[in-house]
Design an enzyme around this catalytic site. Structure first.
Site: not given
Ligand code: FMN
Ligand code: FAD
Ligand code: FES
Lengths: 244, 305
Positions: B21, B69, B131, B193, B266
């Site tokens: 997400s 972010n 949140c 997250n 992500g």
């Molecule tokens: C730009 C960005 C926006 C994200 N927005 C959300 C979100 O709206 N809802 C959510 O549950 N996680 C959000 N995440 C978290 C990711 O879904 C994920 O849990 C986290 O980035 C770890 O995975 P990764 O290391 O592969 O990025 C966001 C991450 C990034 C980088």
């Protein structure tokens, strides 16, 4: 957007800390001046967005200023090296919206994308006045290139070392244009917005980016038409929709 | 031939690769560059009741092998997600969709889940409890087991779809939160997250992010995420969607051996738009290399007994 690999043909300084890099490769995704490419720099996680200054069927030119780790590494790269990039990003300037006489207004590293725009507007038969703003002769660039295109080229420098002393807004009264296109640092764009009267214009914005192609919402600006992504809905916006 | 299919609380996926997400929009940006039906599922951008602009910019900062972010859940609000974004996604994507829901109050979670419950092709609700709770003093719902359980119970009461609770790693005991969610009826856990972090701008001597702090993700967090998935696998018996820094098919296998039934990716989507496609494509060959014929059988394989 395409993902591609460019080959560096040349990479040379053209002003203090400013380099011009000629890249060979697929330019098929580049449709309008003001679009950008997102460059993958060795060892750095995020790509670096840099505007296309000019392009043709065989390659493109970017002009960048060294401001940090990524642009520093770029400046050390040699001809022959491969440069992975996403190409053809952003919307670019819409030349159909440009008046018969259009001012292309650039400040600092906002000048390079205006070169490709001026060239194409001239090809389409527009009258073009280039208004270019620099700090001084040290960071001045592309002035002869604009002149060689055959457009009237006005220059301002903050220290008065060349052209008109002051900011690029000091050049506005010197031409009677119908619309404008601009790119430059935010203070310049803000000053321009206040000084240019009610002429229609298109303004190219900059924002820190995660992806560069619309996926992360990292680069959003609030506009009169709601939140917009600088990388995908922009970087060029109609003047009227921007909020200063 | 190897079998890459996996199952998440009864939902069958052709493979375990799911864009996370917030890093894949509503899918159609990516559909412009490849056929996204090669993915197991998609977790859509976190959706709230009201449209949200999110935090001021800059919202992105870089670090070694990752990024921070502070987007702040920018989304068009549930009405437009249902009316505009989901129909666009359905046009280019025929697989199960995971709806990621966020909220700043219990009511908001409940209302959004109730609405998503009626959406066809949405087969899993992923409830992001990172949140801050506006009625509970601003502490994130996910930082204490009681409020995590409260959200879980409330949303479970309004949907028949499997509910995965997405946990924040910014807690002292993530197992206690996961257990509380399981006890409250969660069908699965999504984790992790982002990790809270920050960067400074040396020139201005100020934080790089306008929001001061942001969430760290990308390859830098992989070992932390893997460790947490491993621990939570021992604490609960419901399925886990593992994520955090996954950047290769090998990482997918590691996550699954640690305890994940499927994996989300992500940050890698942002720098390598083809990342998910390529990882899904490479998975069979990497499975063969490690002698795996049935992918779902390896979940939790790294644990004793
Ligand atoms: C730009 C960005 C926006 C994200 N927005 C959300 C979100 O709206 N809802 C959510 O549950 N996680 C959000 N995440 C978290 C990711 O879904 C994920 O849990 C986290 O980035 C770890 O995975 P990764 O290391 O592969 O990025 C966001 C991450 C990034 C980088
Ligand atoms: C659409 C667009 C077009 C651009 N065109 C040009 C151009 O033609 N020539 C040029 O010299 N510069 C241009 N820039 C600015 C350029 O992207 C940054 O100067 C560059 O990314 C700095 O990278 P760094 O690693 O050297 O700096 P660092 O400060 O080390 O970079 C750290 C991070 O911040 C980001 N960042 C830093 N400064 C900026 C900035 N001003 N804007 C956006 N992101 C930034 C970097 O991309 C990186 O993710 C453009 C920016 C955008 C958004
Ligand atoms: S940088 Fe990701 S949406 Fe613009």
């Amino acid at each position: 957007m395409i993902k591609t690999e460019y080959i560096i043909r040349s990479n040379e300084p053209i002003a203090d800390g400013v380099y011009r890099m000629r890249l060979e490769g697929d330019t098929g995704a580049i449709k309008a001046p003001g679009q950008f490419i997102d460059i993958s720099v060795p060892e750095l996680f995020l790509r670096r967005p840099i505007s296309v200054s000019d392009w043709d069927a065989s390659g493109l030119t970017i002009i960048y200023k060294v401001v940090g780790a990524g642009t520093d590494k770029l400046s050390a790269m040699r001809p022959g090296a491969a440069l992975p990039a996403l190409s053809g990003l952003g919307n670019g300037f819409d030349m159909d919206k440009c008046a018969r006489h259009t001012a292309v207004i650039g400040g600092g590293v906002g000048v390079p994308p205006m070169y490709g725009l001026a060239k194409r507007l001239l090809e389409r038969g527009h009258e073009v006045t280039a208004m270019l703003g620099f700090n001084g002769t040290g960071d001045m660039m592309l002035v002869q290139e604009f002149e060689a295109l055959g457009c009237r080229t006005l220059v301002s420098t903050a220290d008065g070392s060349f052209g008109v002393r002051g900011f690029v807004t000091a050049l506005l009264p010197m031409a009677d244009f119908g619309s404008f296109c601009a790119c430059g640092p935010e203070p310049m764009l803000r000053a321009l917005e206040g000084a240019v009267g009610d002429k229609p214009g298109q303004i190219s914005l900059e924002e820190r980016m995660g992806c560069g192609f619309g996926a992360c919402m990292g680069c959003t600006k609030q506009t009169k038409n709601g939140p917009k992504r600088v990388c995908k809905d922009g970087p060029v916006f109609d003047r009227e929709v921007l909020i200063w | 031939m190897v079998d890459t299919s996996v199952s998440l609380a009864g939902v069958r996926l052709d493979n375990p690769v799911i864009p996370a997400s917030g890093t894949f929009g509503f899918g159609y940006e990516f559909a412009e560059i490849y056929d996204i039906n090669c993915l197991g599922s998609i977790s859509i951008k976190g959706t709230t009741r009201e449209p949200r602009f999110g935090n001021p910019t800059p919202r992105i900062a870089e670090c070694a092998s990752g990024l921070l972010n502070s987007v702040g859940l920018q989304n068009p609000g549930i009405d437009r997600v249902i009316a505009e974004e989901l129909p666009k996604l359905r046009k280019c994507f025929k697989k199960p969709i995971i709806a990621n829901i966020s909220g700043f109050s219990l009511d908001e979670y409940v209302e959004c889940c109730e609405r998503m419950d009626k959406e066809e092709q949405v087969e899993i609700l992923e409830v992001n409890i990172s949140c801050p709770n506006v009625h509970g003093g601003g502490m994130s719902f996910g930082t204490c087991p009681e409020s995590a359980a409260e959200v879980t119970r409330a949303v479970k009461a309004v949907t028949k779809k499997p509910v995965f609770i997405k946990l924040t790693p910014n807690v002292t005991d993530i197992c206690a939160v996961a257990r509380a969610c399981e006890d409250a009826g969660a069908d699965g856990i999504s984790m992790i997250n982002t990790l809270l972090g920050m960067r400074l701008d040396l020139r201005r001597r100020k934080p790089l992010l306008a929001n001061v702090t942001g969430g760290l993700s990308g390859p830098a967090v992989f070992p932390v995420a893997l460790r947490m998935v491993y621990q939570v696998y021992e604490a609960v018996s419901i399925p886990i969607i593992g994520m955090g820094g996954v950047s290769s098919a090998e990482n997918v296998l590691e996550m699954m051996l640690a305890g994940a039934s499927a994996v989300q990716i992500g940050a890698m989507n942002l720098v390598e738009p083809y990342a998910c496609r390529d990882i899904a494509k490479q998975l069979p060959a990497v499975m063969e290399k490690y002698g795996i014929t049935d992918l779902k059988s390896i979940t939790g394989g790294a644990h004793n007994g």
